[in-house]
Design an enzyme around this catalytic site. Sequence first.
Site, PDB file in Angstrom:
ATOM      1  CB  SER A 140      -0.951   0.017   1.199  1.00  0.00           C
ATOM      2  OG  SER A 140      -0.243   0.150   2.415  1.00  0.00           O
ATOM      3  CE  LYS A 162      -3.109   2.551   4.509  1.00  0.00           C
ATOM      4  NZ  LYS A 162      -2.928   1.693   3.315  1.00  0.00           N
TER       5      LYS A 162
END
Length: 228
Positions: free
Chosen positions: A52, A121
């Site tokens: 990701s 993230k």
Amino acid sequence: MDAEVNSEREEKPGNSFLGWLREIAFVIVAALILSFLIKLFLMRAFYIPSESMMNTLDVNDRIMVSELTPRFFDLERGDVVVFNDPGGWLSPADKPQHEWWRTALMYVGLYPQNAGEQVVKRIIGMPGDRVKCCSPQGRIVVNGTPIKETYLPPGMAPSQKKFNVKVPAGHLWVMGDNRSNSADSRYPGHGAIPEDDVVGRVFLINWPLDRIRILHTPSAVFAKVPNP
């Protein structure tokens, strides 16, 4: 005539061995305490199990996370952060099971923690920011300013999902760099994350050898973004 007596007591081999064991035990205990304190107050180790955050972070990268941010230093747009799952981001299957000895070593900071138990993230929106997708040029817009995200993989669209949100107070809007393969704040049931869930900021890739580097916050990407 009495034989001369040596005034220095001769040390027995057994006593020497026990003394050596005590010194080794002391060094090990001191190292464990130091490692625990570093983990508790300064930094923690993680590894990356998913795609990701590619190409910034590759699968199986080992990373170091500074706990000084946000404990003593403010978070910024563009920071790559590790945070505890705020609920529903990870399924039970995503959370690996560890043998007891690995769990013990992770607790004292001698074994990397799996970022699959937390989430990694990039911060795109701070509390109060208006974040939306997308501008006519296809860029993410923060507080009315389109940003050119230099950290995205070549040819990667900033987002295929449309959104227009105001980040609540005490929360952060986070997105993965690999936008087509990142379940992040854009997804239903996810949204902005609480700032209190942030473990720390990623500042170093320390393994493998050909990937070792300092991870800087791309402040220039957000330099023209006004405060909300």
